[in-house]
Write a protein that holds these residues in place. Structure first.
Motif, PDB file in Angstrom:
ATOM      1  N   MET A   1       0.696  -1.065   0.022  1.00 58.45           N
ATOM      2  CA  MET A   1       0.123  -0.155  -0.075  1.00 58.45           C
ATOM      3  C   MET A   1       0.738   1.332   0.192  1.00 58.45           C
ATOM      4  SD  MET A   1      -3.053  -0.949   2.624  1.00 58.45           S
ATOM      5  CE  MET A   1      -4.400  -2.223   2.269  1.00 58.45           C
ATOM      6  N   THR A   2       0.268   2.295  -0.564  1.00 55.41           N
ATOM      7  CA  THR A   2       1.074   3.530  -0.661  1.00 55.41           C
ATOM      8  C   THR A   2       0.954   4.345   0.883  1.00 55.41           C
ATOM      9  OG1 THR A   2      -0.661   4.676  -1.651  1.00 55.41           O
ATOM     10  CG2 THR A   2       0.644   3.759  -3.228  1.00 55.41           C
ATOM     11  N   ALA A   3       1.713   5.377   0.729  1.00 56.12           N
ATOM     12  CA  ALA A   3       1.478   6.361   1.959  1.00 56.12           C
ATOM     13  C   ALA A   3       0.246   6.961   1.961  1.00 56.12           C
ATOM     14  CB  ALA A   3       2.667   7.244   1.978  1.00 56.12           C
ATOM     15  N   GLU A   4      -0.379   6.946   0.879  1.00 58.69           N
ATOM     16  CA  GLU A   4      -1.896   7.603   0.661  1.00 58.69           C
ATOM     17  C   GLU A   4      -2.865   6.561   1.183  1.00 58.69           C
ATOM     18  OE1 GLU A   4      -5.015   9.974   0.386  1.00 58.69           O
ATOM     19  OE2 GLU A   4      -3.291  10.448   0.338  1.00 58.69           O
ATOM     20  N   ASP A   5      -2.714   5.180   0.875  1.00 59.66           N
ATOM     21  CA  ASP A   5      -3.389   3.986   1.192  1.00 59.66           C
ATOM     22  C   ASP A   5      -3.144   4.027   2.912  1.00 59.66           C
ATOM     23  OD1 ASP A   5      -4.138   3.329  -1.330  1.00 59.66           O
ATOM     24  OD2 ASP A   5      -2.295   1.950  -1.144  1.00 59.66           O
ATOM     25  N   GLN A   6      -2.296   4.062   3.627  1.00 58.92           N
ATOM     26  CA  GLN A   6      -2.102   4.144   4.803  1.00 58.92           C
ATOM     27  C   GLN A   6      -2.808   5.180   5.711  1.00 58.92           C
ATOM     28  OE1 GLN A   6       1.768   3.296   6.600  1.00 58.92           O
ATOM     29  NE2 GLN A   6       2.674   2.986   4.622  1.00 58.92           N
ATOM     30  N   ARG A   7      -2.804   6.351   4.889  1.00 60.79           N
ATOM     31  CA  ARG A   7      -3.675   7.563   5.604  1.00 60.79           C
ATOM     32  C   ARG A   7      -4.984   7.268   5.545  1.00 60.79           C
ATOM     33  NH1 ARG A   7       0.557  10.667   3.047  1.00 60.79           N
ATOM     34  NH2 ARG A   7      -0.517  10.850   1.255  1.00 60.79           N
ATOM     35  N   THR A   8      -5.594   6.821   4.555  1.00 64.33           N
ATOM     36  CA  THR A   8      -6.953   6.529   4.357  1.00 64.33           C
ATOM     37  C   THR A   8      -7.426   5.066   4.949  1.00 64.33           C
ATOM     38  OG1 THR A   8      -6.643   5.760   2.167  1.00 64.33           O
ATOM     39  CG2 THR A   8      -7.355   7.856   2.274  1.00 64.33           C
ATOM     40  N   ALA A   9      -6.679   4.339   5.426  1.00 67.42           N
ATOM     41  CA  ALA A   9      -6.884   2.904   5.885  1.00 67.42           C
ATOM     42  C   ALA A   9      -7.757   3.092   7.016  1.00 67.42           C
ATOM     43  CB  ALA A   9      -5.618   2.167   6.439  1.00 67.42           C
ATOM     44  N   PRO A  10      -8.828   2.094   7.440  1.00 68.68           N
ATOM     45  CA  PRO A  10      -9.567   2.020   8.756  1.00 68.68           C
ATOM     46  C   PRO A  10      -8.709   2.681   9.926  1.00 68.68           C
ATOM     47  CG  PRO A  10     -10.120   0.202   7.389  1.00 68.68           C
ATOM     48  CD  PRO A  10      -8.624   0.776   7.076  1.00 68.68           C
ATOM     49  N   SER A  11      -9.203   3.417  10.710  1.00 65.79           N
ATOM     50  CA  SER A  11      -8.491   4.107  12.001  1.00 65.79           C
ATOM     51  C   SER A  11      -7.909   3.185  12.957  1.00 65.79           C
ATOM     52  CB  SER A  11      -9.217   5.196  12.597  1.00 65.79           C
ATOM     53  OG  SER A  11     -10.522   4.526  13.136  1.00 65.79           O
ATOM     54  N   GLN A  12      -8.621   2.112  12.885  1.00 66.86           N
ATOM     55  CA  GLN A  12      -8.156   0.885  13.866  1.00 66.86           C
ATOM     56  C   GLN A  12      -6.948   0.091  13.429  1.00 66.86           C
ATOM     57  OE1 GLN A  12     -10.960   0.932  12.230  1.00 66.86           O
ATOM     58  NE2 GLN A  12     -12.083  -0.597  12.573  1.00 66.86           N
ATOM     59  N   ILE A  13      -6.570   0.515  12.201  1.00 61.28           N
ATOM     60  CA  ILE A  13      -5.404  -0.417  11.818  1.00 61.28           C
ATOM     61  C   ILE A  13      -4.145   0.296  12.287  1.00 61.28           C
ATOM     62  CG2 ILE A  13      -3.964  -1.065   9.735  1.00 61.28           C
ATOM     63  CD1 ILE A  13      -6.454  -2.632  10.243  1.00 61.28           C
ATOM     64  N   ASN A  14      -3.104  -0.627  12.944  1.00 55.64           N
ATOM     65  CA  ASN A  14      -2.001  -0.138  13.165  1.00 55.64           C
ATOM     66  C   ASN A  14      -1.202  -0.584  11.854  1.00 55.64           C
ATOM     67  OD1 ASN A  14       0.858   0.287  14.074  1.00 55.64           O
ATOM     68  ND2 ASN A  14       0.424   0.043  16.012  1.00 55.64           N
ATOM     69  N   ALA A  15      -0.531   0.200  11.033  1.00 53.67           N
ATOM     70  CA  ALA A  15       0.171  -0.201   9.677  1.00 53.67           C
ATOM     71  C   ALA A  15       1.411  -0.605  10.295  1.00 53.67           C
ATOM     72  CB  ALA A  15       0.089   0.844   8.701  1.00 53.67           C
ATOM     73  N   HIS A  16       1.891  -0.387  11.261  1.00 53.70           N
ATOM     74  CA  HIS A  16       3.335  -0.845  11.682  1.00 53.70           C
ATOM     75  C   HIS A  16       3.495  -2.384  12.298  1.00 53.70           C
ATOM     76  CE1 HIS A  16       4.653   3.409  11.043  1.00 53.70           C
ATOM     77  NE2 HIS A  16       3.649   3.707  11.733  1.00 53.70           N
ATOM     78  N   ILE A  17       2.258  -2.705  12.526  1.00 56.72           N
ATOM     79  CA  ILE A  17       2.385  -4.305  13.015  1.00 56.72           C
ATOM     80  C   ILE A  17       1.774  -5.190  12.004  1.00 56.72           C
ATOM     81  CG2 ILE A  17       1.274  -5.770  14.766  1.00 56.72           C
ATOM     82  CD1 ILE A  17       1.067  -3.390  16.654  1.00 56.72           C
ATOM     83  N   PRO A  18       2.707  -6.150  11.596  1.00 52.77           N
ATOM     84  CA  PRO A  18       2.383  -7.181  10.554  1.00 52.77           C
ATOM     85  C   PRO A  18       1.064  -7.817  11.046  1.00 52.77           C
ATOM     86  CG  PRO A  18       4.772  -7.232  10.954  1.00 52.77           C
ATOM     87  CD  PRO A  18       3.962  -6.360  12.108  1.00 52.77           C
ATOM     88  N   ASN A  19       0.327  -8.125  10.048  1.00 56.21           N
ATOM     89  CA  ASN A  19      -0.831  -9.141  10.218  1.00 56.21           C
ATOM     90  C   ASN A  19      -0.798 -10.180   9.145  1.00 56.21           C
ATOM     91  OD1 ASN A  19      -3.796  -9.657   8.768  1.00 56.21           O
ATOM     92  ND2 ASN A  19      -4.120  -9.264  10.860  1.00 56.21           N
ATOM     93  N   ALA A  20      -1.259 -11.485   9.665  1.00 55.70           N
ATOM     94  CA  ALA A  20      -1.401 -12.791   8.957  1.00 55.70           C
ATOM     95  C   ALA A  20      -2.008 -12.718   7.767  1.00 55.70           C
ATOM     96  CB  ALA A  20      -1.720 -13.888   9.672  1.00 55.70           C
ATOM     97  N   ALA A  21      -3.155 -11.907   7.656  1.00 53.69           N
ATOM     98  CA  ALA A  21      -3.751 -11.922   6.528  1.00 53.69           C
ATOM     99  C   ALA A  21      -3.241 -11.269   5.314  1.00 53.69           C
ATOM    100  CB  ALA A  21      -5.201 -11.272   6.628  1.00 53.69           C
ATOM    101  N   ARG A  22      -2.610 -10.084   5.661  1.00 55.81           N
ATOM    102  CA  ARG A  22      -1.802  -9.214   4.717  1.00 55.81           C
ATOM    103  C   ARG A  22      -0.464  -9.687   4.335  1.00 55.81           C
ATOM    104  NH1 ARG A  22      -3.833  -5.487   8.730  1.00 55.81           N
ATOM    105  NH2 ARG A  22      -1.776  -4.931   9.296  1.00 55.81           N
ATOM    106  N   ILE A  23       0.383 -10.644   5.330  1.00 56.92           N
ATOM    107  CA  ILE A  23       1.454 -11.452   4.960  1.00 56.92           C
ATOM    108  C   ILE A  23       1.110 -12.377   3.904  1.00 56.92           C
ATOM    109  CG2 ILE A  23       3.333 -12.938   5.742  1.00 56.92           C
ATOM    110  CD1 ILE A  23       3.072 -11.349   8.640  1.00 56.92           C
ATOM    111  N   TYR A  24      -0.028 -13.132   4.104  1.00 52.38           N
ATOM    112  CA  TYR A  24      -0.542 -14.013   3.000  1.00 52.38           C
ATOM    113  C   TYR A  24      -0.737 -13.463   1.686  1.00 52.38           C
ATOM    114  CZ  TYR A  24      -3.083 -18.077   1.813  1.00 52.38           C
ATOM    115  OH  TYR A  24      -3.725 -19.189   1.068  1.00 52.38           O
ATOM    116  N   ASP A  25      -1.306 -12.145   1.648  1.00 54.32           N
ATOM    117  CA  ASP A  25      -1.477 -11.375   0.463  1.00 54.32           C
ATOM    118  C   ASP A  25      -0.113 -11.076  -0.178  1.00 54.32           C
ATOM    119  OD1 ASP A  25      -3.405  -9.590  -1.074  1.00 54.32           O
ATOM    120  OD2 ASP A  25      -1.829  -8.332  -0.583  1.00 54.32           O
TER     121      ASP A  25
END
Length: 270
Positions: A1-25
């Motif tokens: 995701m781009t920096a813009e994606d991170q700014r518009t991602a759901p507020s409860q997401i911590n973009a600095h912590i990996p997640n299994a679903a997104r690692i799998y993606d």
């Protein structure tokens, strides 16, 4: 995701912590992940060089299982820990064979839920629920599930590459038992789960350390423990619980280089 994606991602997401679903993606070559997820995926590849190949074979296994179940007349699917939408999702495979098929995708990751809702908007055969599979009773009574699936008819419950993120303390067998008790005979469980056999202790500890820094620590189990979990739901169909590339392989399909052992199967509630 781009920096813009991170700014518009759901507020409860911590973009600095990996997640299994997104690692799998990322392992599948997707684009819906953050730099932290990509970094974790790259670390996994250094520890387990074939892990992206394993991820692809896991998707192939899922597709074969869905095609098998639709051929048996199953047209309802509850996908627990569905992850991010990618190519050949459950509803696409099922609806190709049975256009009336209905699917509910369930995932705890808000990014997965947001992307699923955006991608699947307008498809009356699909619903999305953001929920934790460790709370099966909430899922089973959620309007998104009850209004979409008919519990008087068989339902296929999908737990593909998700139970190894559920600790023993969170009682994966109890989760499966709760779902089993809610569905009618003829319902099915599609399961795949990483095994503690095959890979070396160093590889297992290396992978576990990477996931320990994520929001989804991993809990590999022995073949016998995985079998017991699957049998919590029902009796296994042939060929039983096997390495995923060996479950009803398509003609000409070659087994992958199983540096990481992932077992899969389909269990039927009788």
């Amino acid at each position: 995701m781009t920096a813009e994606d991170q700014r518009t991602a759901p507020s409860q997401i911590n973009a600095h912590i990996p997640n299994a679903a997104r690692i799998y993606d990322w392992l599948l070559g997707g684009k819906d992940h953050y730099p932290a997820d990509r970094d974790a995926g790259e670390q996994l590849l250094r520890v387990l060089p074939f892990i992206n190949e394993v991820a692809r074979h896991n998707r192939y296994f899922l597709g074969r299982a869905i095609r098998h179940l639709t051929a048996c007349g199953v047209t309802q699917f509850l996908d627990l820990g569905s992850g991010l939408p990618t190519v050949e999702n459950v509803h696409q495979i099922a609806q190709r064979a049975r256009p009336e098929s209905r699917v509910v995708y369930v995932d705890i990751d808000p990014v997965a839920a947001v992307h699923a809702r955006a991608l699947l908007a307008g498809d009356p055969g699909v619903a999305v629920l953001e929920a934790d599979i460790r709370d099966p009773r909430r899922i089973l009574h959620a309007p998104e599930v009850r209004d979409h699936l008919d519990f008087s008819r068989p339902i296929a419950v999908i737990t593909v590459a998700v139970l190894h993120f559920i600790s023993n303390a969170d009682d994966p067998a109890g989760i499966l038992a709760a779902v089993r008790d809610a569905v009618v005979p003829g319902s099915a469980l599609v399961v795949s789960h990483g095994s503690s056999s095959m890979s070396t202790p160093e590889e297992r500890s290396g992978a576990a350390a990477i996931y320990a820094r994520s929001s989804t620590p991993v809990h590999a189990r022995t073949d016998e423990e995985i079998l017991a979990l699957a049998q919590t739901f029902g009796d296994l169909e042939e060929p039983g619980l096997v390495e995923i590339s060996q479950w009803r392989p398509d003609s000409g399909e070659l087994p992958h280089r199983a540096q990481v052992r992932v077992l899969g199967g389909v269990a039927r509630r009788l």
